[in-house]
Design a protein around this motif. Structure first.
Motif, mmCIF file in Angstrom:
data_model
loop_
_atom_site.group_PDB
_atom_site.id
_atom_site.type_symbol
_atom_site.label_atom_id
_atom_site.label_comp_id
_atom_site.label_asym_id
_atom_site.label_seq_id
_atom_site.Cartn_x
_atom_site.Cartn_y
_atom_site.Cartn_z
ATOM 1 N N PHE A 192 10.381 17.879 5.170
ATOM 2 C CA PHE A 192 11.562 17.426 4.434
ATOM 3 C C PHE A 192 11.455 17.768 2.956
ATOM 4 C CE2 PHE A 192 13.678 13.914 2.050
ATOM 5 C CZ PHE A 192 14.990 14.269 2.352
ATOM 6 N N PHE A 193 10.313 17.448 2.351
ATOM 7 C CA PHE A 193 10.099 17.811 0.953
ATOM 8 C C PHE A 193 9.516 19.222 0.901
ATOM 9 C CE2 PHE A 193 9.931 13.150 0.654
ATOM 10 C CZ PHE A 193 10.807 12.954 -0.400
ATOM 11 N N PRO A 194 10.197 20.165 0.233
ATOM 12 C CA PRO A 194 9.635 21.524 0.134
ATOM 13 C C PRO A 194 8.319 21.521 -0.618
ATOM 14 C CG PRO A 194 11.512 21.266 -1.348
ATOM 15 C CD PRO A 194 11.459 20.028 -0.505
ATOM 16 N N SER A 195 7.524 22.564 -0.420
ATOM 17 C CA SER A 195 6.195 22.619 -1.027
ATOM 18 C C SER A 195 6.264 22.564 -2.551
ATOM 19 C CB SER A 195 5.472 23.885 -0.583
ATOM 20 O OG SER A 195 6.222 25.047 -0.924
ATOM 21 N N SER A 196 7.334 23.097 -3.154
ATOM 22 C CA SER A 196 7.456 23.049 -4.613
ATOM 23 C C SER A 196 7.621 21.609 -5.098
ATOM 24 C CB SER A 196 8.633 23.907 -5.077
ATOM 25 O OG SER A 196 9.844 23.479 -4.476
ATOM 26 N N SER A 197 8.405 20.809 -4.362
ATOM 27 C CA SER A 197 8.557 19.401 -4.735
ATOM 28 C C SER A 197 7.264 18.627 -4.508
ATOM 29 C CB SER A 197 9.692 18.763 -3.928
ATOM 30 O OG SER A 197 10.933 19.365 -4.224
ATOM 31 N N ARG A 198 6.552 18.976 -3.459
ATOM 32 C CA ARG A 198 5.292 18.285 -3.171
ATOM 33 C C ARG A 198 4.268 18.535 -4.282
ATOM 34 N NH1 ARG A 198 4.868 17.009 2.655
ATOM 35 N NH2 ARG A 198 2.627 16.762 2.283
ATOM 36 N N LYS A 278 13.439 30.255 -6.685
ATOM 37 C CA LYS A 278 13.534 28.865 -7.148
ATOM 38 C C LYS A 278 12.840 27.912 -6.185
ATOM 39 C CE LYS A 278 16.836 26.395 -6.008
ATOM 40 N NZ LYS A 278 17.182 25.376 -4.987
ATOM 41 N N ASN A 279 13.027 28.120 -4.895
ATOM 42 C CA ASN A 279 12.406 27.234 -3.904
ATOM 43 C C ASN A 279 10.883 27.323 -3.944
ATOM 44 O OD1 ASN A 279 14.955 26.519 -3.058
ATOM 45 N ND2 ASN A 279 14.973 27.899 -1.305
ATOM 46 N N TYR A 280 10.356 28.496 -4.231
ATOM 47 C CA TYR A 280 8.911 28.698 -4.158
ATOM 48 C C TYR A 280 8.212 28.375 -5.474
ATOM 49 C CZ TYR A 280 4.530 30.823 -2.590
ATOM 50 O OH TYR A 280 3.217 31.029 -2.237
ATOM 51 N N TYR A 281 8.797 28.797 -6.597
ATOM 52 C CA TYR A 281 8.141 28.633 -7.891
ATOM 53 C C TYR A 281 8.755 27.536 -8.759
ATOM 54 C CZ TYR A 281 5.699 33.023 -7.004
ATOM 55 O OH TYR A 281 4.899 34.009 -6.467
#
Length: 901
Positions: A192-198, A278-281
């Motif tokens: 649910f939480f993308p790796s960038s948010s984690r 944006k999602n990754y970095y």
């Protein structure tokens, strides 16, 4: 309940304003003694050959690694202190609910490094997602994506596949709340939480976790531990290899997709997968690549027009009357020019600069005025359309309300650690760290003095280069202007050009040396100022670095454009630098060609040097680091070890990327009237730069901690300032550095040839000097069969009663130059203001989409609360109807607020 001591420490540091935060540490006592013992001691029980080297999970294969800390046993005197700090820090991390797994050095490839792997369980993620105000999806958006225009279908080859360009659907989002988890689209808690948010959440905890009290002050934060070498590195993991996808059944890792569709040089013509970046970095790095891509697209139009102006100069070069007269043996070949330096230099014939005059015409022709005006309008369109692009980006990336969030967060731990005072925040009504102004004033004075000193060093180095040019000019002149110079020789490499080339190369080397040292000093001084937030830190450092680099890179160009050849005097009355060196004169064709040379060498050299440094430096370091690490090839070279051996991007990595782009923007705008090919060079460089930056981030650097940004920050104000300044600089270049105004004055006021109005211009622009009037210590030795020589100026001849004073044509030309500057500036500024007024900062369709999303979010929250009320409250129908009416009134009020905004 959480650990009361740790909660008290965090509350005292003012990090969490929410009163209901005790649940953020509810995991602190949930770990049993057996589980804690397992986390610390299980490495001796684990068989590493059972784990994939690309695994991004704990040994159980379930818990994802969100962050990694590494350290090496230190045998120096601080070994015990560092070990105690690590123990306290890791214990406090466990109390916040984070789960740790330690890899012993015996299992690492180099046999020296310990790795602490960190996992954030669901309870920690939902807690800090609420604290940080992270927005998460609540419903798939019903707003369609922008439709393709007919022109966009022509750009099919540059488009990326839809699943790469838009990796996820668009959603309506709301700030996450753990009490409303049913509202959010949670299909799988693990994803649910993308790796960038984690990794952003974990870093937030790491940067605020205490590790003890030293010297009576609380010490906390991973950055302080990294600075003291307690830990050697801290980084989130890449999600896999960049050269191959993840093994099934795992989904394809985003790093591989980015490398395949973005970081390959063969894709230089393709658009960028901005949403995936944006999602990754994170948004901060994402918006940099949006800006760089947009700037490159706009450069294409400027490059096309600049190339057209260059082609015009190339086609008209052979038909240029001035060059024809200079090259004509009967005109330029008969004009004896005065010596370019005292005693050593000899007289020379004007036609010896034939090729130089033709080359000068490439950049000094009628199109110069047009291109200067065009670039003044282009830079306005660039900045105005960037505002729109940025506004659209804020909506697409859920950053519309980010500014309010940032004001509440992002206090620097260093600032809090140094603060001894607290005061009440008038907005939050909370006590927060406060540093009085009088404690900062000494550092502000030191900072200002240092910047002034280094800017003075730049000016001094420029003067030293001028002295060098004056010193070696006589050598070049005596070598190139022997007796053969009085013959009709045509050469491109005149003494002026030769001196300018070597001086420009020397100046470029000095620029690089000064820049290297100043970067270190400015970063240290900025830290000593103790800025309150990361934004204040970056703004302070940006101001220092930009002021220095502005002077460093542009001072030589300003000198050639506005000072060289303007105050040299005349034969018999020359001005001298330090009473020793005669002032530099411009080439008979003007100083514009020398400005072009200076600009080309510095701009091209900086871009080539920068790209080579960005590519070779991390590649060489990583190769050497891997070579030293791979000492035990039979051991597993794990994912965290592979990333550990990569170069760190650093907190200022993006800062230097912006700085490089802004300095290039200055070359493209401030002096573009002298070099129409500057946008083309910048375009080629940026096409390469995008792929170099993508390649190094994807393959050569550790993954950066995701951070948010809704704009390019203070750089936008700098771009606006340079845009305004560029109008003035280009107007002055056309007026005083180019030869276009004197030619126009001659064409309209002094030409006597009706069929060929420009015929006779060269003779008209050169004044006459009597050789006998030379002072003895300046005249060349030897007898001459001519009694006069020519020099570039508008002065009375020696037989006039006002000999060697400026004649009327000089004042006419000067008046024309000043008139041109005033007219051009007013025309360009008028167009700029009209365009800025006509182009809205936020496009209409973006405003409508923002209002639609706010309205839908309010409606979804309203329906959710009503349904929850029906399910959870045991009330009768009348009371329920009353509650419904109250909630609907609230929703209607919120709806009207959205529309009015």
């Amino acid at each position: 309940m959480g650990d009361p001591d740790l909660l008290e420490v965090l509350a005292e540091e003012g990090e969490i304003a929410n009163k209901d935060i005790d649940y953020s540490f509810q995991m602190s006592e949930s770990l049993s003694s057996r589980e804690t013992s397992f986390l610390i001691n299980e490495e001796t029980m684990f068989q590493k050959n059972q784990q994939s080297k690309d695994s991004i999970f704990f040994r159980d294969g379930i818990r994802q690694i969100d962050f990694v800390l590494s350290y090496v046993d230190d045998i120096k005197k601080d070994a015990e202190l560092k070990a105690e700090r690590r123990k306290e820090f890791e214990n406090n991390l466990r109390k916040t609910g984070l789960e740790l797994e330690i890899e012993d050095k015996r299992d690492s490839e180099d046999g020296r490094t310990y790795f602490v792997k960190i996992h954030a369980p669901w309870e920690v993620l939902v807690t800090y997602a609420e604290v940080l105000g992270i927005k998460m999806p609540i419903k798939e958006s019903d707003i369609p994506r922008p439709k393709h225009t007919p022109i966009s279908y022509m750009l099919g080859p540059v488009r990326l596949p839809q699943n790469v360009k838009y990796p996820h659907p668009e959603y309506f989002t709301a700030q996450f709340s753990r009490h409303r988890q049913e509202l959010f689209l949670i299909e799988d808690q693990a994803t649910f939480f993308p790796s960038s948010s984690r990794n952003r959440i974990v870093y937030y905890i790491l940067s605020r976790c205490p590790f003890g009290i030293e010297d009576g002050k609380k010490r906390f934060g991973i950055e302080r531990l990294l600075t003291s070498n307690t830990y050697s590195s801290a980084y989130p993991l890449h999600d896999g290899q960049y050269w191959k996808p993840s093994e099934p059944p795992n989904p394809t890792n985003e790093r591989y997709i980015l490398h395949k569709n973005w970081a390959r040089f063969s894709y230089f013509y393709k658009e960028q997968p901005l949403d995936l970046i944006k999602n990754y970095y994170g948004e901060k790095i994402g918006i940099y690549f949006v800006f760089l891509g947009y700037y490159t697209e706009m450069l294409f139009f400027a490059a096309v027009v600049g190339l057209a102006c260059f082609i015009y100069g190339l086609l008209s070069m052979e038909h240029n009357t001035s060059s024809t007269e200079i090259c004509d043996p009967e005109i330029g070949g008969q004009m004896i020019m005065c010596p370019l330096c005292d005693q050593v230099c000899d007289y020379w014939r004007l036609n010896s600069t034939c090729l130089a005059s033709k080359f000068s015409h490439l950049f000094d022709n009628e199109s110069t005025v047009f291109f200067a005006i065009f670039m003044g309008i282009w830079v306005t369109l660039f900045l105005e359309f960037w505002k729109q692009r940025q506004a659209r980006l804020e909506y697409e990336w859920d950053l519309v309300d980010f500014e309010e969030e940032q004001q509440q967060l992002q206090l620097r731990p260093e600032f809090e650690a140094m603060c001894k005072h607290r005061k009440l925040n008038a907005v939050t009504k909370e006590m927060e760290p406060y540093m009085p102004l009088y404690t900062r004033i000494p550092w502000y004075f030191l900072s200002g003095a240092t910047v002034t000193l280094w800017m003075s060093l730049v000016v001094a180095s420029m003067v030293a280069v001028i002295v060098y040019r004056l010193s070696v000019f006589a050598t070049f002149a005596s070598f190139m202007e022997s007796d053969a110079s009085l013959k009709q020789v045509k050469s491109f490499l005149t003494p002026q050009i030769a001196t300018s080339l070597t001086g420009s190369c020397l100046n470029f080397i000095v620029i690089l040396i000064l820049n290297f040292f100043y970067e270190k000093i400015s970063a240290w001084i900025t830290k000593m100022e103790i800025p309150r937030t990361y934004q204040e830190y970056e703004s302070s450092l940006t101001l220092k670095m930009f002021l220095f680099q502005f002077v460093n890179f542009y001072s030589a160009c300003f000198y050639v454009a506005f000072f060289k050849g303007k105050f040299v005097g005349y034969p018999g009355g020359y001005t001298y630098l330090f009473n020793e060196w005669r002032g530099e004169e411009c080439d008979p064709g003007g100083c514009l060609i020398e400005l072009t040379t200076q600009l080309t060498i510095i701009m091209t050299g900086k871009q080539i040097f920068g790209n080579i440094k960005e590519a070779i430096y991390p590649l060489a370091l990583n190769w050497w680091r891997r070579r030293k690490a791979r000492t035990n090839s039979e051991k597993l070279y794990s994912r965290w070890e592979q990333d550990h051996d990569l170069e760190s991007f650093g907190p200022l990595g993006l800062f230097y990327e912006y700085l490089e782009t802004v300095i290039q923007f200055g070359f493209v705008t401030l002096f573009v009237a002298s070099f129409p090919l500057a946008p083309l060079l910048a375009l080629i460089n940026n096409i390469v730069e995008i792929r170099v930056d993508a390649w190094k981030l994807t393959t050569q650097y550790r993954r950066t901690v995701a951070s948010k940004a809704h704009s390019i920050g203070v750089w936008q104000d700098i771009l606006y300032g340079m845009a305004v300044l560029s109008v003035a600089t280009n107007a002055f270049i056309v007026a005083f550095t180019s030869d276009i105004i004197p030619r126009l004055v001659y064409y309209y006021a002094y030409s006597t040839n009706a069929t060929q109005p420009m015929r006779g211009y060269v003779n008209n622009s050169l004044s006459v000097f009597l050789i006998a009037d030379f002072p003895n210590h300046t005249a060349p030795s030897g007898k001459r069969d001519f009694i006069t020589c020519r020099y570039r100026d508008y002065r009375h001849p020696p037989d006039d009663e006002n000999k060697y004073f400026h004649n009327m044509q000089f004042w006419h030309v000067l008046a024309a130059k000043m008139t041109f500057i005033i007219v051009m500036e007013h025309v360009v500024f008028l167009v700029k203001f009209l365009l800025a007024w006509m182009i809205p900062d936020v496009p209409k369709h973006v405003v409508e989409r923002i209002k639609r999303e706010k309205l839908m979010t309010i409606k979804i929250l309203h329906d959710f609360e009503l349904n929850k009320l029906k399910e959870n409250l045991g009330i009768n129908s009348d009371e329920l109807a009353k509650h419904v009416m109250i909630e609907e009134n609230k929703a209607q009020l919120a709806k009207s607020t959205v529309y009015s905004s």
